[in-house]
Design an enzyme around this catalytic site. Sequence first.
Site, short mmCIF file in Angstrom:
data_model
loop_
_atom_site.label_atom_id
_atom_site.label_comp_id
_atom_site.label_asym_id
_atom_site.label_seq_id
_atom_site.Cartn_x
_atom_site.Cartn_y
_atom_site.Cartn_z
N HIS B 122 108.21 31.60 96.63
CA HIS B 122 110.25 31.66 96.42
C HIS B 122 110.73 30.59 97.63
O HIS B 122 109.97 31.26 98.50
CB HIS B 122 110.68 33.06 96.89
CG HIS B 122 111.97 33.50 96.11
ND1 HIS B 122 113.26 33.48 96.81
CD2 HIS B 122 112.88 33.90 95.45
CE1 HIS B 122 114.12 33.25 96.68
NE2 HIS B 122 114.09 33.93 95.51
N ASP B 199 105.57 38.27 101.56
CA ASP B 199 106.95 38.75 100.60
C ASP B 199 107.31 39.64 99.20
O ASP B 199 106.32 39.37 98.62
CB ASP B 199 107.41 37.56 100.34
CG ASP B 199 108.71 37.69 98.82
OD1 ASP B 199 109.56 38.16 99.11
OD2 ASP B 199 109.23 36.13 98.48
N GLN B 202 108.64 41.20 94.94
CA GLN B 202 108.50 41.67 93.62
C GLN B 202 107.09 43.24 92.92
O GLN B 202 107.23 43.07 92.13
CB GLN B 202 108.57 40.20 92.57
CG GLN B 202 109.37 39.13 92.48
CD GLN B 202 110.64 39.74 91.83
OE1 GLN B 202 110.09 40.38 91.00
NE2 GLN B 202 111.75 38.66 92.03
N LYS B 225 116.03 44.66 94.29
CA LYS B 225 115.92 45.14 92.97
C LYS B 225 114.23 45.73 92.38
O LYS B 225 113.63 45.64 92.14
CB LYS B 225 114.41 43.68 93.96
CG LYS B 225 115.16 42.52 93.55
CD LYS B 225 114.07 40.82 93.53
CE LYS B 225 114.25 40.19 94.34
NZ LYS B 225 115.48 39.40 93.35
N CYS B 363 114.73 29.70 92.19
CA CYS B 363 114.77 29.78 93.45
C CYS B 363 112.89 29.18 94.02
O CYS B 363 112.60 29.42 95.00
CB CYS B 363 114.47 30.35 94.69
SG CYS B 363 116.69 31.04 93.65
#
Lengths: 147, 410
Positions: B122, B199, B202, B225, B363
Site C-alpha cells: 500500500h 502494516d 487489513q 478499519k 492505493c
Amino acid sequence: MSDLMKDPLILRQIIMDHYEYPRNHHLTEDEHYHKAHMASESCIDDITVMAKIEDNIVKDVCFDGVACTISTASTSIMTELLIGKTVEEAEAIVKEYYKMIELLPFDEEVLQEAIAFHQVGKQANRIKCATIGFKAIEECIKEHKHE
Amino acid sequence: MFEVNKVRQDFPLLKKAGESSKPLIYLDNAATTLKPQSVIDAVTRYYTDYSVNIHRGDYDLSYQVSDYYEKTRKTVASFIQADVNEVVFTAGASASLNLVAYGYGEKYIQENDVILSTESEHASSILPWFRVASQKKASIEYVPLTEDGQITIENFKHAMHAKVKVVVIAHISNVLGYVVPIKELTEIAHSFGAIVIVDGAQSVPHIQTRVKDWDIDFLAFSAHKMYGPTGVGVLYGKYQLLDSIEPYYLGGGSNARFDRCGNITLKNPPYKFEAGTPAIEAVLGLKAAIEYIESIGFDAIEKVEHELRTYLINHLKEFKHIKLYNPDATSGIVTLNAIGIPSQDAAIYLNSKGIMVRAGNHCAKILLDVLKTPDTIRISLSFYNTKEECDAIIEALREITLEKCIDLIF
C-alpha cells in the site's frame, strides 16, 4: 428536445461506439502539441489529451490513458467535435457542454453526439467522468493562449 | 454462539437498513468498517461526560479521562499481545508508518542500504521509505510475487541479503487479501539482521495479532478499519527500538523538560511520540471497538468471514464473464473484474443496486503491473455481512453488462 435525445437506445449506441472504438486514440511525440494530463484521485481515470493549435485553429486533438466508459466516450466525442474549429468555436462548444452537464438549457446543434450525456448531470458520481476530456482540452487551449 | 442478525442490531446503519426497503449492502470493509453503537457511545460519552484534556492531573475530570485513556493503551496492548509501554497512539496506520520510516530511517539507514518491500504494498507503507531511500541514497527492492500475486517463504528467502536493513510488509495485502506467513518471514529477516515493519491495517481487525510470538519489530494499524473511530491508530514497537528512535514531531506532552538553550529532554516511549492533544474521543472509541471485537471473538470472526468468502467465490467462479484474481486467498478480500467493463462502471452499477464496493487500484499501484490490469473491483467482507448480501452481489454480477452500466446515465 429532439426525438434522438429521448431514445436511450440510440444514445447508448453512441457511447458504446465511442468507448469500444475511441476516435483519435493515440498520443504523439510532436512538440507542437499542447499536453494535459488528468488523473483523478478518486477513480481510475488517468488520461492525457494532446492538441495542436495553429493559426487560431484546433488542427488536431488526440488522447490516451486508462478510463471508464463515460470518460473514454466523452473524450473521444470531444476530439471529433473540436478538430477543425477555431479557438473561439472550440471554447464555445466546451461552454455549451458544461451547460448541458449542469442541466441548463443548451444548443443541441453545437454538441452533436455529445448530447448522449445530456442526463449525466443527474448523477453526481459521473460528472467528473463526463467532463475530464473537456477539462483537459481547456488546459491545452489555456496553455496555447499563454504562448 | 454467533448470530449475524443479532450482531447487525449493534450497528445503527445496518439496523436502519434492515428497516428500510432500500438496500444498503456494505462490502467495502477494507476501506473502513461500520461502527457499532458501543463505539459511537464511547465517542459521544467523552464529549458529554468528560470533555477536558488528558494529563492535567490537578482536577478530577482530567484525572478520570487520563485514566480511561491509559486504560485504552492497556486494552490495545493485551489485544495485540504487547507490553503497555510499546503502544503509541497515532493518527492512523499511515501516521504510524511515517513515524517509523522517519524515526528509524533517519537514525539507522546508511548509503547503499536496502529497504525490502513487496509489489503488493500500500502507498502508506512504501511511500515514506521512498523518501528515506532518496535522502539516504539507499535503495528499495521488492520481493517478487508468485504468478497469482503471493509472497512465499521461498521468494522471500531469495530476496533477502546482508544489505537489507528494513523489511516493510503488509500482513494482509489490501488488494489480494493473502495472509503472509509473518512469523516465518520475520525469522528469516532477523537472521540477516534486518528489522520487520508490519502494516497490519487489513489483518488486525480480522485475525488474532501476536506481536511477541511473531517477534515483529513494528506494527501499524488504524482504529477505523476495526469498527472504531477515524483519526486514531496505533504504532506498536519493541520498547528498545521505540526508545532509540526520534519522534516525527515535537511539542507539548512529549517532552519532560526543555530550556532556553534548546536542550530538550523527551519523555520515555510511548509518550515522546504523542505531542499535542490527541483525538481523545477516538482513543476511547478504540477501546470500545476492541471490546466489541473481543465480545465476538476471532474464532467466530475468522470462521464467518471465511464462510462468506467461500460462498461468494464458489458462485462467482461459475461466471465466465467474471475474472477472479485471488480465488485462493483466505481473508475476506475478493478481487475481480467483469471482463470488458471498466471497474468503475461496474462499481457504479453495483451502487445502483445498493451494493458498495471499491473500484480502482486500491492505493497499491505497483501491484497492478503484476495483475496486468489497471484496476479491479474489490469486495471486502466483515462478519456482519450475510449470505443474502452475497446473493445480491452474485445476482448483480451475473446480469451485469456494459450496456446496463451505460444505461444508468439516462
